[in-house]
Design a protein around this motif. Structure first.
Motif, PDB file in Angstrom:
ATOM      1  N   ASN A 206       8.678  -6.841   8.046  1.00  0.00           N
ATOM      2  CA  ASN A 206       8.426  -6.926   6.423  1.00  0.00           C
ATOM      3  C   ASN A 206       9.436  -7.782   5.881  1.00  0.00           C
ATOM      4  O   ASN A 206       9.197  -8.649   4.826  1.00  0.00           O
ATOM      5  CB  ASN A 206       8.777  -5.418   6.279  1.00  0.00           C
ATOM      6  CG  ASN A 206       7.716  -4.613   6.003  1.00  0.00           C
ATOM      7  OD1 ASN A 206       6.534  -5.096   6.366  1.00  0.00           O
ATOM      8  ND2 ASN A 206       7.750  -3.289   5.924  1.00  0.00           N
ATOM      9  N   LYS A 209       8.185 -11.270   6.369  1.00  0.00           N
ATOM     10  CA  LYS A 209       6.729 -11.380   5.230  1.00  0.00           C
ATOM     11  C   LYS A 209       7.199 -11.702   4.386  1.00  0.00           C
ATOM     12  O   LYS A 209       6.650 -12.307   3.549  1.00  0.00           O
ATOM     13  CB  LYS A 209       6.086 -10.152   5.753  1.00  0.00           C
ATOM     14  CG  LYS A 209       4.683 -10.313   5.150  1.00  0.00           C
ATOM     15  CD  LYS A 209       3.652  -9.158   5.784  1.00  0.00           C
ATOM     16  CE  LYS A 209       4.036  -7.874   5.375  1.00  0.00           C
ATOM     17  NZ  LYS A 209       3.037  -6.691   5.926  1.00  0.00           N
ATOM     18  N   ASP A 233      17.667  -8.687   3.944  1.00  0.00           N
ATOM     19  CA  ASP A 233      16.745  -9.803   3.767  1.00  0.00           C
ATOM     20  C   ASP A 233      17.167 -10.462   2.565  1.00  0.00           C
ATOM     21  O   ASP A 233      17.741  -9.998   1.401  1.00  0.00           O
ATOM     22  CB  ASP A 233      15.387  -9.943   3.879  1.00  0.00           C
ATOM     23  CG  ASP A 233      14.764  -8.956   2.716  1.00  0.00           C
ATOM     24  OD1 ASP A 233      14.922  -9.315   1.936  1.00  0.00           O
ATOM     25  OD2 ASP A 233      13.853  -8.044   3.260  1.00  0.00           O
ATOM     26  N   GLN A 252       1.660  -0.255  -1.697  1.00  0.00           N
ATOM     27  CA  GLN A 252       2.281  -1.542  -1.680  1.00  0.00           C
ATOM     28  C   GLN A 252       2.744  -2.060  -2.878  1.00  0.00           C
ATOM     29  O   GLN A 252       2.496  -1.699  -3.824  1.00  0.00           O
ATOM     30  CB  GLN A 252       1.337  -2.658  -1.059  1.00  0.00           C
ATOM     31  CG  GLN A 252       0.771  -2.368   0.383  1.00  0.00           C
ATOM     32  CD  GLN A 252      -0.352  -3.199   0.818  1.00  0.00           C
ATOM     33  OE1 GLN A 252      -1.352  -3.613   0.003  1.00  0.00           O
ATOM     34  NE2 GLN A 252      -0.326  -3.488   2.240  1.00  0.00           N
ATOM     35  N   ALA A 253       4.058  -2.616  -2.962  1.00  0.00           N
ATOM     36  CA  ALA A 253       4.478  -3.083  -4.050  1.00  0.00           C
ATOM     37  C   ALA A 253       3.854  -3.990  -4.997  1.00  0.00           C
ATOM     38  O   ALA A 253       3.464  -3.904  -6.120  1.00  0.00           O
ATOM     39  CB  ALA A 253       5.828  -3.646  -4.123  1.00  0.00           C
ATOM     40  N   ARG A 259      -2.672 -10.468  -1.693  1.00  0.00           N
ATOM     41  CA  ARG A 259      -1.473 -10.021  -0.846  1.00  0.00           C
ATOM     42  C   ARG A 259      -2.085  -9.185   0.257  1.00  0.00           C
ATOM     43  O   ARG A 259      -1.485  -8.999   1.152  1.00  0.00           O
ATOM     44  CB  ARG A 259      -0.562  -9.595  -1.621  1.00  0.00           C
ATOM     45  CG  ARG A 259       0.410  -8.570  -1.556  1.00  0.00           C
ATOM     46  CD  ARG A 259       1.500  -9.150  -0.825  1.00  0.00           C
ATOM     47  NE  ARG A 259       1.967  -7.822  -0.215  1.00  0.00           N
ATOM     48  CZ  ARG A 259       1.586  -7.275   0.970  1.00  0.00           C
ATOM     49  NH1 ARG A 259       0.819  -7.873   1.847  1.00  0.00           N
ATOM     50  NH2 ARG A 259       2.257  -6.053   1.261  1.00  0.00           N
ATOM     51  N   GLY A 263      -0.979  -6.861   5.234  1.00  0.00           N
ATOM     52  CA  GLY A 263      -0.373  -5.557   5.730  1.00  0.00           C
ATOM     53  C   GLY A 263      -1.411  -4.387   5.376  1.00  0.00           C
ATOM     54  O   GLY A 263      -2.355  -4.424   4.878  1.00  0.00           O
ATOM     55  N   THR A 264      -1.088  -3.138   6.228  1.00  0.00           N
ATOM     56  CA  THR A 264      -1.722  -1.917   5.967  1.00  0.00           C
ATOM     57  C   THR A 264      -1.533  -1.135   5.111  1.00  0.00           C
ATOM     58  O   THR A 264      -1.907  -0.216   4.755  1.00  0.00           O
ATOM     59  CB  THR A 264      -1.991  -1.237   7.475  1.00  0.00           C
ATOM     60  OG1 THR A 264      -0.601  -0.942   7.582  1.00  0.00           O
ATOM     61  CG2 THR A 264      -2.575  -2.103   8.473  1.00  0.00           C
ATOM     62  N   GLY A 265      -0.086  -1.168   4.546  1.00  0.00           N
ATOM     63  CA  GLY A 265       0.763  -0.239   3.658  1.00  0.00           C
ATOM     64  C   GLY A 265       0.896   1.155   4.658  1.00  0.00           C
ATOM     65  O   GLY A 265       1.256   1.817   3.942  1.00  0.00           O
ATOM     66  N   LEU A 268       5.847   1.251   6.794  1.00  0.00           N
ATOM     67  CA  LEU A 268       7.037   1.923   6.335  1.00  0.00           C
ATOM     68  C   LEU A 268       6.751   3.860   6.643  1.00  0.00           C
ATOM     69  O   LEU A 268       7.851   4.587   6.476  1.00  0.00           O
ATOM     70  CB  LEU A 268       7.472   1.855   4.947  1.00  0.00           C
ATOM     71  CG  LEU A 268       8.228   0.368   4.772  1.00  0.00           C
ATOM     72  CD1 LEU A 268       8.475   0.013   3.258  1.00  0.00           C
ATOM     73  CD2 LEU A 268       9.344   0.292   5.633  1.00  0.00           C
TER      74      LEU A 268
END
Ligand code: ADP
Length: 302
Positions: A206, A209, A233, A252-253, A259, A263-265, A268
């Motif tokens: 992440n 990314k 980061d 996801q933000a 976007r 990713g899969t969300g 986290l």
């Protein structure tokens, strides 16, 4: 009250002894004489302590039952929402794959230029990979939810695992011009090596990314009985209103379609559960535009 019209009445009273409190009930019935005047009261006194306690217990039980019912309804709603989202997430890449596949079965429909054909093949591969990651993540999440995720805990040298995991993503970071630095105290934790790597890998991936310039700093240090891991980061950061939600599945933000494919969300959500299975905690601090720091702690191996 003598001389006034009064019917039977009840009153409760509390009797306090040295070490006991009891509840009593008085039932009083005024008795009138031949002139209709109250002559005396017929009084019955009883000890209702047990009845009172039972009433209290019953009240508590009703509250507990109500809460359990509300919890079950909430869980049910979350499950339905999760299933809805999951079918959507699975269907999106499948649509791309199935939409492109007929071009290959009927070569007459294929574009002429090899570049365009390669592009179609890349789309199919990318979405196939996305589907695979999604399914692996879903398997992990459902294993954890069902309480079936078993940890093979070992005594682990933190520095070995951290540098090992960093090396596995260094090339990816360097391709974006981002360096990764590790500052690590010599600590040992009791952890499942595979899962600890998965936690670090999720957070590092992440960080890479969502960072376009600057560097990633990984720090591991001792705090009381814990090893604290920090992945810092200099990326895009996260809006404060999204901070709590990003640990929920599929959140996801930035969920715009451009976007989304990245990713899969679920990363986290899995990471948080894995940390908690290790009896640790995870949290995040972030400033939009400046970067994010994910911090998690694991109990030290004594
Ligand atoms: P995914 O990365 O597959 O979208 P995650 O569960 O790993 O799913 O992350 C959820 C969301 O949290 C991401 O989509 C992103 O919006 C946000 N996020 C996670 N890590 C970072 C980070 N280091 N910097 C900025 N945003 C992040």
């Amino acid at each position: 009250l003598r001389g006034e019209e009064i019917g039977p009445y009840e009153l409760e009273f509390i009797a306090r002894g040295d070490d006991k409190i009891r509840t009593g009930l008085v039932i009083a019935t005024p008795i009138t004489d031949s002139d209709g005047q109250i002559d005396h009261d017929l009084i019955m006194v009883s000890d209702i302590t047990e009845r009172k306690l039972q009433e209290e217990r019953l009240k508590d039980m009703i509250v507990e039952l109500k809460e359990a019912k509300e919890d079950a309804e909430r869980a049910n709603k979350l499950k339905s929402e999760f299933l809805n989202m999951m079918s959507h997430e699975l269907r999106t890449p499948l649509t791309v794959i199935l939409g492109n596949a007929p071009l290959l079965t009927d070569p007459g429909d294929l574009p002429d230029s090899p570049e365009e054909i390669a592009e179609i093949a890349q789309d199919i591969e990318k979405d196939g990979q996305h589907l695979l990651v999604l399914i692996n993540d879903l398997l992990d999440i459902s294993k954890i939810e069902a309480g079936k995720m078993e940890l093979n805990k070992d005594s682990v040298f933190v520095k070995d695992i951290a540098s090992n995991t960093i090396e596995s993503v260094r090339l990816l970071a360097e391709q974006k011009g981002i360096g990764i630095e590790l500052i690590c105290e010599p600590l040992q934790v009791k952890a499942d090596i595979v899962r600890l790597k998965q936690i670090l890998l999720n957070l590092l991936s992440n960080a890479i990314k969502f960072t376009t310039q600057g560097k990633i700093l990984v720090k591991v240090f001792k705090e009381v009985e814990k090893a604290v891991f920090q992945i810092q980061d200099t990326g895009c950061g996260i809006e404060s209103k999204m901070l709590a939600a990003i640990f929920e599945p599929f959140k996801q933000a930035d969920s715009s379609s451009t976007r989304k494919a990245e990713g899969t969300g679920l990363g986290l959500a899995i990471t948080k559960k894995l940390v908690e299975l290790h009896k640790g905690q995870i949290h995040v601090k972030s400033k939009p535009g400046k970067g994010s720091t994910f911090t998690f702690s694991l109990p030290l191996d004594k």
